[in-house]
Design an enzyme around this catalytic site. Structure first.
Site, PDB file in Angstrom:
ATOM      1  N   ARG A 194      21.978   7.458 -18.651  1.00 42.96           N
ATOM      2  CA  ARG A 194      20.686   6.764 -18.507  1.00 42.96           C
ATOM      3  C   ARG A 194      19.903   6.708 -19.809  1.00 42.96           C
ATOM      4  O   ARG A 194      18.793   6.220 -19.837  1.00 42.96           O
ATOM      5  CB  ARG A 194      19.845   7.484 -17.444  1.00 42.96           C
ATOM      6  N   SER A 223      12.216  18.704 -12.015  1.00 42.20           N
ATOM      7  CA  SER A 223      12.056  17.720 -13.093  1.00 42.20           C
ATOM      8  C   SER A 223      10.608  17.679 -13.572  1.00 42.20           C
ATOM      9  O   SER A 223       9.674  17.766 -12.760  1.00 42.20           O
ATOM     10  CB  SER A 223      12.457  16.338 -12.579  1.00 42.20           C
ATOM     11  N   LYS A 245      18.940  20.801 -22.767  1.00 38.02           N
ATOM     12  CA  LYS A 245      19.737  19.846 -21.964  1.00 38.02           C
ATOM     13  C   LYS A 245      19.891  18.543 -22.750  1.00 38.02           C
ATOM     14  O   LYS A 245      18.896  18.005 -23.254  1.00 38.02           O
ATOM     15  CB  LYS A 245      19.016  19.572 -20.640  1.00 38.02           C
ATOM     16  N   ARG A 249      31.636  14.413  -8.856  1.00 41.04           N
ATOM     17  CA  ARG A 249      31.511  13.966  -7.463  1.00 41.04           C
ATOM     18  C   ARG A 249      32.421  14.726  -6.500  1.00 41.04           C
ATOM     19  O   ARG A 249      32.351  14.526  -5.295  1.00 41.04           O
ATOM     20  CB  ARG A 249      31.857  12.464  -7.361  1.00 41.04           C
ATOM     21  N   PRO A 251      17.741  18.155 -12.786  1.00 39.60           N
ATOM     22  CA  PRO A 251      16.407  17.596 -12.550  1.00 39.60           C
ATOM     23  C   PRO A 251      16.488  16.088 -12.337  1.00 39.60           C
ATOM     24  O   PRO A 251      17.166  15.385 -13.082  1.00 39.60           O
ATOM     25  CB  PRO A 251      15.670  17.913 -13.854  1.00 39.60           C
ATOM     26  N   THR A 252      15.809  15.600 -11.308  1.00 39.07           N
ATOM     27  CA  THR A 252      15.762  14.151 -11.070  1.00 39.07           C
ATOM     28  C   THR A 252      14.319  13.744 -10.793  1.00 39.07           C
ATOM     29  O   THR A 252      13.746  14.116  -9.765  1.00 39.07           O
ATOM     30  CB  THR A 252      16.682  13.738  -9.891  1.00 39.07           C
ATOM     31  N   HIS A 282      22.568  12.514 -19.883  1.00 35.59           N
ATOM     32  CA  HIS A 282      21.493  12.094 -18.974  1.00 35.59           C
ATOM     33  C   HIS A 282      22.031  11.167 -17.873  1.00 35.59           C
ATOM     34  O   HIS A 282      21.357  10.236 -17.434  1.00 35.59           O
ATOM     35  CB  HIS A 282      20.392  11.384 -19.776  1.00 35.59           C
ATOM     36  N   TYR A 285       9.896  17.522 -20.279  1.00 32.89           N
ATOM     37  CA  TYR A 285       9.914  16.420 -21.253  1.00 32.89           C
ATOM     38  C   TYR A 285       8.785  16.738 -22.215  1.00 32.89           C
ATOM     39  O   TYR A 285       7.613  16.543 -21.882  1.00 32.89           O
ATOM     40  CB  TYR A 285       9.624  15.093 -20.550  1.00 32.89           C
TER      41      TYR A 285
HETATM   42  C1  LIG Z   1      17.294   9.324 -10.481  1.00 29.82           C
HETATM   43  C2  LIG Z   1      17.501  10.226 -11.656  1.00 29.82           C
HETATM   44  C3  LIG Z   1      16.403  10.816 -12.258  1.00 29.82           C
HETATM   45  C4  LIG Z   1      16.596  11.680 -13.345  1.00 29.82           C
HETATM   46  N1  LIG Z   1      15.514  12.313 -13.891  1.00 29.82           N
HETATM   47  C5  LIG Z   1      15.705  13.218 -14.871  1.00 29.82           C
HETATM   48  C6  LIG Z   1      14.608  13.982 -15.353  1.00 29.82           C
HETATM   49  O1  LIG Z   1      13.483  13.853 -14.891  1.00 29.82           O
HETATM   50  N2  LIG Z   1      14.855  14.867 -16.356  1.00 29.82           N
HETATM   51  C7  LIG Z   1      16.109  15.051 -16.896  1.00 29.82           C
HETATM   52  O2  LIG Z   1      16.279  15.855 -17.814  1.00 29.82           O
HETATM   53  N3  LIG Z   1      17.160  14.355 -16.419  1.00 29.82           N
HETATM   54  C8  LIG Z   1      16.986  13.464 -15.418  1.00 29.82           C
HETATM   55  N4  LIG Z   1      18.060  12.801 -14.913  1.00 29.82           N
HETATM   56  C9  LIG Z   1      19.417  13.118 -15.408  1.00 29.82           C
HETATM   57  C10 LIG Z   1      20.015  14.253 -14.568  1.00 29.82           C
HETATM   58  O3  LIG Z   1      19.325  15.455 -14.783  1.00 29.82           O
HETATM   59  C11 LIG Z   1      21.496  14.482 -14.904  1.00 29.82           C
HETATM   60  O4  LIG Z   1      21.623  14.662 -16.295  1.00 29.82           O
HETATM   61  C12 LIG Z   1      22.403  13.337 -14.457  1.00 29.82           C
HETATM   62  O5  LIG Z   1      21.923  12.736 -13.288  1.00 29.82           O
HETATM   63  C13 LIG Z   1      23.800  13.864 -14.182  1.00 29.82           C
HETATM   64  O6  LIG Z   1      24.635  12.826 -13.836  1.00 29.82           O
HETATM   65  P1  LIG Z   1      25.060  12.490 -12.304  1.00 29.82           P
HETATM   66  O7  LIG Z   1      23.886  11.794 -11.698  1.00 29.82           O
HETATM   67  O8  LIG Z   1      26.232  11.590 -12.492  1.00 29.82           O
HETATM   68  O9  LIG Z   1      25.394  13.770 -11.616  1.00 29.82           O
HETATM   69  C14 LIG Z   1      17.907  11.921 -13.838  1.00 29.82           C
HETATM   70  C15 LIG Z   1      18.987  11.319 -13.211  1.00 29.82           C
HETATM   71  C16 LIG Z   1      18.805  10.496 -12.129  1.00 29.82           C
HETATM   72  C17 LIG Z   1      20.000   9.905 -11.461  1.00 29.82           C
END
Ligand SMILES: Cc1cc2nc3c(=O)[nH]c(=O)nc-3n(C[C@H](O)[C@H](O)[C@H](O)COP(=O)(O)O)c2cc1C
Length: 391
Positions: free
Chosen positions: A285, A110, A258, A317, A81-82, A282, A133
């Protein structure tokens, strides 16, 4: 040569995307928190594992198929999810959902996305997973669950690593906020990136207006420029195992947590009756200074009952990265940024090319490892990469 044909790997897509996106959007997509230690560690950990391939095994008919939650997927890669992906591509959620559907891989909507989940479900034969969330408030959870049941979401993913907003200094410096606010710096940033301003910003504003918090709670919320009712993060810091147990009793679909990084949390999750866990920090992040999800993976696999799917994300990647996680016991690897890089560079075609790169690298590397199926990708095929011996 077109932008798209120049990109042969996910890294190529990343470099190209960084050129196209305004700095604040690039910072949002690519960045981590504080010193970026969790982010760096995920990449480093993958390099610390090497392969020990086998030879002379017949590998002419390979399959990277995997069965999960009653579905057969074409490969052990899915879209994580993003949130706010609308700032990378117009209606990006829809493009991701469709690309995942065509590639026969899972896609997780997401909770912070902006195309209504009902529309995404409609476009994909009701195959989308949904990530929540959640506030620590049973009444509010119950209302969201009613919406998810109505939309026939098959898998509910609850993110457990975001009880508070993390310290994203990079975004503060770039004046990027949630809810989104226009500032002179952001406007200037957009003007310096005309392709993004036309293809994403203007197209979205003129086409469908300011994106909304469409999937955060039980109904479509306000535009992302306004705080949603109860706040974007309201009561998330009250979420506990009690709520997970309550959800288990009231959610008939599959339930996945998650952000599980500790073996004891994996055990508690299994005891609470979840159907799977995603090992994740995450994407670097949230908490900075985490061990990599790859390092956490074996302990989590060992902590849960045999057969309970353990999935992972963070820093994957290459197809070879995915196979390292499979060798360590992962049922599925999720990617977050790679498909957003694809979307930024080439829209629908970019997302599809990123997916195809993973598929083709997995197939090639399975052959080079001597594997016909994912069941052949066993722990003996990997080993820690040791520093070279001093002469
Ligand atoms: C731009 C962005 C937005 C994200 N938004 C969410 C989200 O809304 N909910 C969530 O559980 N994780 C979110 N994540 C985390 C991703 O689901 C995931 O855990 C993470 O991007 C995996 O790492 P990678 O980007 O290196 O593949 C987000 C990540 C990115 C990069």
């Amino acid at each position: 040569m077109s932008r798209l044909s120049r990109c042969l790997s996910v890294r190529d897509f990343e470099l190209e995307a960084r050129r196209i996106l305004p700095r604040c959007v690039e910072g949002y997509v690519c960045g981590g928190t504080e010193d970026g230690a969790s982010l760096d560690e995920s990449v480093r950990a993958l390099r610390d594992i090497g392969f020990r391939p086998r030879g002379l095994r017949v590998v002419d008919q390979r399959s990277s198929q995997v069965s999960l939650f009653g579905q057969v997927y074409a490969m052990p890669v899915g879209f994580a999810p993003t949130g706010f992906s609308a700032i990378v591509m117009h209606e990006c959620d829809l493009a991701l959902a469709r690309a995942a559907q065509d590639a026969e891989i899972p896609f997780i909507i997401s909770g912070a996305s902006s195309v209504p989940l009902e529309r995404l479900q409609e476009a994909t034969g009701k195959r989308c997973w949904y990530q929540a969330y959640l506030p620590g408030n049973v009444d509010r959870i119950a209302k969201l669950i009613a919406r998810l049941r109505q939309a026939e979401i098959p898998v509910l993913v609850v993110t457990i690593d975001t009880c508070v907003g993390a310290n994203r200094e990079n975004l503060q410096k770039l004046a990027f906020t949630v809810p989104f606010k226009m500032s002179p710096g952001v406007v200037l940033d957009g003007m310096r990136h005309p392709r993004w301003s036309l293809d994403v910003f203007l197209r979205t504003l003129l086409g469908s207006g300011v994106p909304r918090f469409a999937n955060l709670y039980e109904e479509i919320g306000p535009p992302i420029t306004q705080e949603p009712p109860n706040g974007f993060r309201g009561e998330r810091d009250k979420l506990s195992w009690e709520h997970i147990r309550w959800i288990r009793e009231n959610w008939p679909g599959k339930l996945v947590l998650k952000g599980v990084m500790h073996a004891e949390d994996a055990q508690l999750a299994a005891e609470a009756g979840v159907d799977g866990v995603i090992v994740s920090n995450h994407g670097g992040r949230q908490l900075d200074g985490c061990i990599s999800p790859l390092q956490a993976l074996p302990d989590v696999v060992a902590a849960v009952p045999a057969g309970l799917p353990v999935m992972v994300d963070g820093g994957f990647r290459r197809g070879s990265d995915v196979l390292k996680a499979v060798a360590l016991g992962a049922s599925m690897v999720f990617t977050g940024r790679p498909q957003l890089f694809g979307a930024a560079v080439g829209g629908n075609a970019g997302i599809r090319k990123v997916t195809e790169i993973f598929r083709s690298e997995i197939s090639t590397n399975m052959a080079l490892l001597g594997c016909r199926t994912l069941a052949d990708v066993t722990p003996d095929l990997i080993a820690p990469v040791r520093p070279a011996c001093a002469a």
